[in-house]
Design an enzyme around this catalytic site. Sequence first.
Site, mmCIF file in Angstrom:
data_model
loop_
_atom_site.group_PDB
_atom_site.id
_atom_site.type_symbol
_atom_site.label_atom_id
_atom_site.label_comp_id
_atom_site.label_asym_id
_atom_site.label_seq_id
_atom_site.Cartn_x
_atom_site.Cartn_y
_atom_site.Cartn_z
ATOM 1 N N GLY A 74 114.261 0.209 34.856
ATOM 2 C CA GLY A 74 114.040 -0.004 33.441
ATOM 3 C C GLY A 74 112.631 -0.513 33.191
ATOM 4 O O GLY A 74 111.870 -0.788 34.115
ATOM 5 N N GLY A 75 112.272 -0.658 31.934
ATOM 6 C CA GLY A 75 110.943 -1.146 31.593
ATOM 7 C C GLY A 75 109.931 -0.024 31.487
ATOM 8 O O GLY A 75 110.260 1.155 31.640
ATOM 9 N N THR A 78 103.879 -0.729 34.807
ATOM 10 C CA THR A 78 103.537 -1.929 35.555
ATOM 11 C C THR A 78 102.494 -1.559 36.601
ATOM 12 O O THR A 78 102.524 -0.460 37.145
ATOM 13 C CB THR A 78 104.778 -2.526 36.260
ATOM 14 N N HIS A 80 100.920 -2.538 40.349
ATOM 15 C CA HIS A 80 101.126 -3.255 41.606
ATOM 16 C C HIS A 80 99.847 -3.186 42.419
ATOM 17 O O HIS A 80 99.142 -2.162 42.409
ATOM 18 C CB HIS A 80 102.258 -2.633 42.427
ATOM 19 N N SER A 147 106.330 -9.511 35.653
ATOM 20 C CA SER A 147 106.959 -8.341 35.042
ATOM 21 C C SER A 147 108.288 -8.077 35.752
ATOM 22 O O SER A 147 108.384 -8.263 36.970
ATOM 23 C CB SER A 147 106.051 -7.112 35.176
ATOM 24 N N ILE A 148 109.281 -7.630 34.991
ATOM 25 C CA ILE A 148 110.607 -7.374 35.563
ATOM 26 C C ILE A 148 111.107 -6.013 35.071
ATOM 27 O O ILE A 148 111.025 -5.708 33.881
ATOM 28 C CB ILE A 148 111.618 -8.467 35.174
ATOM 29 N N GLY A 149 111.608 -5.228 35.994
ATOM 30 C CA GLY A 149 112.240 -3.957 35.657
ATOM 31 C C GLY A 149 113.324 -3.668 36.674
ATOM 32 O O GLY A 149 113.037 -3.619 37.873
ATOM 33 N N GLY A 160 113.186 -4.861 40.678
ATOM 34 C CA GLY A 160 113.123 -6.317 40.593
ATOM 35 C C GLY A 160 111.925 -6.821 39.815
ATOM 36 O O GLY A 160 111.695 -6.408 38.689
ATOM 37 N N CYS A 178 103.643 -3.012 30.323
ATOM 38 C CA CYS A 178 104.962 -3.441 29.846
ATOM 39 C C CYS A 178 105.264 -2.999 28.417
ATOM 40 O O CYS A 178 106.119 -3.590 27.748
ATOM 41 C CB CYS A 178 105.102 -4.952 29.955
#
Length: 212
Positions: A74-75, A78, A80, A147-149, A160, A178
């Site tokens: 989800g999300g 992002t 990394h 950030s979380i997804g 995660g 995001c």
Amino acid sequence: MRQRPLSVMRDELVDYEPAMERMKELVGERQREERPDTLWLLSHPPVFTIGRRTPIEHLPDPSRGVPVVETTRGGQLTYHGPGQLVGYLIVKLDEGEGIVDYVREVELRLVEALGKLGLPCERRDTPPGSELLTGVWTVETGRKIVSIGMRQSRGVTSHGFALNVDGDLEPWKWAVACGMPDVDMTSIKRELGRASMDETVAAVIEAFEGYG
């Protein structure tokens, strides 16, 4: 929050796509009860990952040279890169527990971890009728640091969080992070003037009540 022990796996720098293949294997093992709930901590080389609903105008200019990979979480978009602590959570949810409930728990555990490092942070409530506002923000500056997804498949979570420790923040400016055009991404080092990946890992493991 209830006690939820996790087996911890720790790696350093792992390419994103091989990591996704390994994560799928871990999810299958958890669904078959072949492993306990697991927190896999690692980092990735520079890569932008996008959720299925990321608008094309949010993507970075290809000339930046950083790959963009579509993912199943989800999300939205992002980034990394080295100096970021990524945590993949392969957890079997309780009966009646939804993925949104677990995401909110993850936020609280990361707030706890960052507090132990001397950085007061908070999660943010989502206005009624709005899409879930996920992540963790610093209290004093209001910048986003986590950030979380996540997603859920047959009762087991995957993907995660991404916690910025001491990496380069410039790539965040090359795209819309995001789904928030005005978000100001930050890191532990930016906020405190110092950061230790080892100390961050230890604080995160303690907050998630890990063992291993």
